[in-house]
Design an enzyme around this catalytic site. Structure first.
Site, PDB file in Angstrom:
ATOM      1  N   CYS A 132       0.810  -1.226   0.000  1.00  0.00           N
ATOM      2  CA  CYS A 132       0.000   0.000   0.000  1.00  0.00           C
ATOM      3  C   CYS A 132       0.841   1.273   0.000  1.00  0.00           C
ATOM      4  O   CYS A 132       0.559   2.238  -0.719  1.00  0.00           O
ATOM      5  CB  CYS A 132      -0.936  -0.010   1.204  1.00  0.00           C
ATOM      6  N   HIS A 245      -3.214   6.268   4.525  1.00  0.00           N
ATOM      7  CA  HIS A 245      -1.785   6.425   4.807  1.00  0.00           C
ATOM      8  C   HIS A 245      -1.330   7.802   4.313  1.00  0.00           C
ATOM      9  O   HIS A 245      -1.706   8.228   3.216  1.00  0.00           O
ATOM     10  CB  HIS A 245      -0.950   5.388   4.047  1.00  0.00           C
TER      11      HIS A 245
HETATM   12  P1  NAP Z   1      -7.702  -9.222   7.779  1.00  0.00           P
HETATM   13  O1  NAP Z   1      -8.702  -8.144   7.925  1.00  0.00           O
HETATM   14  O2  NAP Z   1      -7.104  -9.820   8.974  1.00  0.00           O
HETATM   15  O3  NAP Z   1      -8.382 -10.394   6.902  1.00  0.00           O
HETATM   16  C1  NAP Z   1      -7.718 -11.590   6.638  1.00  0.00           C
HETATM   17  C2  NAP Z   1      -8.572 -12.433   5.671  1.00  0.00           C
HETATM   18  O4  NAP Z   1      -7.852 -13.612   5.317  1.00  0.00           O
HETATM   19  C3  NAP Z   1      -9.879 -12.895   6.266  1.00  0.00           C
HETATM   20  O5  NAP Z   1     -10.847 -12.983   5.247  1.00  0.00           O
HETATM   21  C4  NAP Z   1      -9.526 -14.276   6.777  1.00  0.00           C
HETATM   22  O6  NAP Z   1     -10.637 -15.130   6.851  1.00  0.00           O
HETATM   23  C5  NAP Z   1      -8.630 -14.751   5.661  1.00  0.00           C
HETATM   24  N1  NAP Z   1      -7.747 -15.829   6.089  1.00  0.00           N
HETATM   25  C6  NAP Z   1      -6.833 -15.805   7.082  1.00  0.00           C
HETATM   26  N2  NAP Z   1      -6.235 -16.997   7.185  1.00  0.00           N
HETATM   27  C7  NAP Z   1      -6.761 -17.790   6.238  1.00  0.00           C
HETATM   28  C8  NAP Z   1      -6.552 -19.132   5.834  1.00  0.00           C
HETATM   29  N3  NAP Z   1      -5.664 -19.919   6.449  1.00  0.00           N
HETATM   30  N4  NAP Z   1      -7.286 -19.618   4.803  1.00  0.00           N
HETATM   31  C9  NAP Z   1      -8.183 -18.841   4.181  1.00  0.00           C
HETATM   32  N5  NAP Z   1      -8.429 -17.561   4.510  1.00  0.00           N
HETATM   33  C10 NAP Z   1      -7.727 -17.033   5.519  1.00  0.00           C
HETATM   34  O7  NAP Z   1      -6.490  -8.761   6.865  1.00  0.00           O
HETATM   35  P2  NAP Z   1      -6.463  -7.736   5.635  1.00  0.00           P
HETATM   36  O8  NAP Z   1      -6.106  -6.395   6.096  1.00  0.00           O
HETATM   37  O9  NAP Z   1      -7.702  -7.916   4.821  1.00  0.00           O
HETATM   38  O10 NAP Z   1      -5.207  -8.250   4.838  1.00  0.00           O
HETATM   39  C11 NAP Z   1      -5.127  -9.522   4.288  1.00  0.00           C
HETATM   40  C12 NAP Z   1      -3.797  -9.672   3.554  1.00  0.00           C
HETATM   41  O11 NAP Z   1      -3.786  -8.808   2.431  1.00  0.00           O
HETATM   42  C13 NAP Z   1      -2.589  -9.266   4.377  1.00  0.00           C
HETATM   43  O12 NAP Z   1      -2.125 -10.336   5.142  1.00  0.00           O
HETATM   44  C14 NAP Z   1      -1.615  -8.801   3.341  1.00  0.00           C
HETATM   45  O13 NAP Z   1      -0.805  -9.862   2.869  1.00  0.00           O
HETATM   46  C15 NAP Z   1      -2.495  -8.292   2.242  1.00  0.00           C
HETATM   47  N6  NAP Z   1      -2.549  -6.821   2.277  1.00  0.00           N
HETATM   48  C16 NAP Z   1      -2.015  -6.185   1.241  1.00  0.00           C
HETATM   49  C17 NAP Z   1      -2.038  -4.825   1.202  1.00  0.00           C
HETATM   50  C18 NAP Z   1      -1.376  -4.133   0.062  1.00  0.00           C
HETATM   51  O14 NAP Z   1      -0.730  -3.181   0.278  1.00  0.00           O
HETATM   52  N7  NAP Z   1      -1.483  -4.573  -1.156  1.00  0.00           N
HETATM   53  C19 NAP Z   1      -2.623  -4.090   2.189  1.00  0.00           C
HETATM   54  C20 NAP Z   1      -3.184  -4.748   3.259  1.00  0.00           C
HETATM   55  C21 NAP Z   1      -3.149  -6.122   3.278  1.00  0.00           C
HETATM   56  P3  NAP Z   1     -11.413 -15.483   8.248  1.00  0.00           P
HETATM   57  O15 NAP Z   1     -12.558 -14.524   8.330  1.00  0.00           O
HETATM   58  O16 NAP Z   1     -11.870 -16.871   8.011  1.00  0.00           O
HETATM   59  O17 NAP Z   1     -10.444 -15.339   9.359  1.00  0.00           O
HETATM   60  C1  3JM Z   2       0.386  -5.803   4.445  1.00  0.00           C
HETATM   61  O1  3JM Z   2       1.677 -12.751   5.530  1.00  0.00           O
HETATM   62  C2  3JM Z   2       1.152 -12.013   6.365  1.00  0.00           C
HETATM   63  O2  3JM Z   2       0.965 -12.341   7.510  1.00  0.00           O
HETATM   64  C3  3JM Z   2       0.698 -10.646   5.899  1.00  0.00           C
HETATM   65  C4  3JM Z   2       1.660  -9.535   6.189  1.00  0.00           C
HETATM   66  C5  3JM Z   2       1.200  -8.244   5.529  1.00  0.00           C
HETATM   67  C6  3JM Z   2       1.648  -7.864   4.259  1.00  0.00           C
HETATM   68  C7  3JM Z   2       2.472  -8.810   3.446  1.00  0.00           C
HETATM   69  O3  3JM Z   2       3.682  -8.930   3.693  1.00  0.00           O
HETATM   70  O4  3JM Z   2       1.892  -9.412   2.562  1.00  0.00           O
HETATM   71  C8  3JM Z   2       0.342  -7.406   6.225  1.00  0.00           C
HETATM   72  C9  3JM Z   2      -0.068  -6.207   5.676  1.00  0.00           C
HETATM   73  C10 3JM Z   2       1.249  -6.631   3.718  1.00  0.00           C
HETATM   74  C11 3JM Z   2       1.746  -6.175   2.405  1.00  0.00           C
HETATM   75  O5  3JM Z   2       0.942  -5.653   1.625  1.00  0.00           O
HETATM   76  O6  3JM Z   2       2.938  -6.251   2.135  1.00  0.00           O
END
Ligand code: NAP
Ligand code: 3JM
Length: 339
Positions: A132, A245
């Protein structure tokens, strides 16, 4: 181009996945079937899409049969395990985690900056969405880099808790209540109190003393600009803000750009809105950017301490342009030009 596509959202119940479903609906993405996937914890719950309740299924190896596009945002280990399975089943994966970003045969794409890189998806069937903090920075830097070549970037971030996920949003809310009621704050997600505080740690520390988030900004910027000569150094800080952000970005260019020239370039840049009227105390604010699509840029001024320097203040909704919107924009180009 087919008329409509079957789309899986992995992590559909999370902060990013919820926004992905909303953005698909808002932008009228041609979805034939929406398949929300999550862990066993929330299988059976429902997400709203176009007025319907769609049942969330548990993610398994067989989840991707008949899927054209799979948007992943359930963490790096989930992508590592299931993105190859999705690609193997014929889906094109747009992955929001850091897991594949730096792999040479996986394109890392911001549509306003390097849409041409999408063509590289054919190698692995995977396209990576950058971090992000990187996304909003490179959208703002692109027009400056094209005109005057960036030599070096020094960035400090002020990152919202929504970037950590739904549990962190709850933690800020809960700690704020506790502290305003003279109670001890409960810390579960972050290593320290986040309410009324600033934490100079995002993600884990690496042997060089930087955090992984800081090195994501360094390495991803070079890859997206296809230019290893751009030097980047970052300090990433978590602040008690829910959505949006903010970044203080110092740029050193090969050639001189006045603040006014930079302002004009940014005003014409895709995805950018300039908010820069100091006389009226107008500049980008996280609370104004929340829920919006653009990258907002203000406080555009010359850095008087170096030869060709500029300072910028760059703000965007981290869950939208920083994650869900960027991923859906990639999918839009995919279906328009490749599928
Ligand atoms: P979050 O609110 O904690 O949501 C996590 C999601 O993943 C929930 O839907 C959860 O489902 C699911 N999940 C977790 N463990 C799982 C598993 N073992 N199998 C299937 N589904 C699973 O987190 P978030 O902020 O949405 O972020 C999720 C991920 O997106 C981050 O870990 C990161 O890698 C990525 N991300 C990327 C950016 C970016 O900059 N591009 C920004 C933020 C996040 P349940 O409801 O079943 O727990
Ligand atoms: C943003 O793998 C994880 O537990 C998720 C960590 C995470 C990440 C990542 O490294 O994918 C949390 C929030 C990011 C990201 O976009 O890099």
């Amino acid at each position: 181009m087919k008329r409509s596509y079957s789309v899986a959202v992995v992590g559909a119940t999370g902060a990013v996945g919820t926004e992905m479903v909303r953005v698909l609906e808002e932008r009228e993405f041609p979805v034939a079937e929406l398949r929300p996937l999550a862990s066993a914890r929330s299988a059976g719950t429902e997400v709203r899409f176009r007025g319907d309740e769609v049942r969330v299924r548990e993610l398994t190896d067989r989840s991707f049969e008949g899927i054209d596009i799979a948007l992943f945002s359930a963490g790096g280990s989930v992508s590592a395990r299931f993105a190859p399975a999705a690609a193997g089943a014929g889906a094109v994966v747009v992955d929001n985690t850091s897991h594949f970003r730096m792999e040479p045969d996986v394109p890392l794409v911001v549509p306003e900056v390097n849409p041409h890189a999408i063509a590289g998806y054919k190698a692995r069937g995977i396209i990576a969405n950058p971090n992000c903090s990187t996304i909003q920075m490179v959208v703002a830097l692109k027009p400056l880099h094209d005109r005057a070549r960036i030599r070096r970037v020094v960035v400090s971030t002020y990152q919202a808790v929504s970037g950590t996920g739904k549990r962190a949003i709850e933690e800020l809310e809960c700690q704020s209540r506790e502290l305003l009621s003279f109670r001890e704050p409960t810390c579960q997600v972050y290593p320290h109190q986040i309410a009324f505080n600033c934490l100079p740690q995002i993600d884990v520390f690496l042997p060089n003393g930087y955090t992984k988030e800081e090195m994501k900004m360094v390495n991803e910027t070079k890859k997206i600009f296809e230019d290893d000569s751009v030097r980047v150094t970052a300090t990433t800080v978590r602040v008690p803000v829910f959505y949006g952000h903010s970044e203080a970005v110092n740029v050193e260019l090969e050639e001189k750009l006045t603040a006014q020239e930079a302002r004009e370039l940014l005003e014409d840049a895709p995805g950018v809105v300039v908010v820069d009227d100091p006389a009226e105390s107008l500049y980008p604010l996280a609370v104004d950017a929340a829920g919006k699509d653009p990258v907002y840029v203000g406080r555009i001024r010359e850095d008087e301490s170096v030869e060709n320097g500029l300072n910028l203040w760059v703000v965007a909704d981290n869950v939208r342009k920083g994650a869900a919107l960027n991923a859906v924009q990639i999918a839009e180009i995919l279906i328009r030009e490749y599928l």
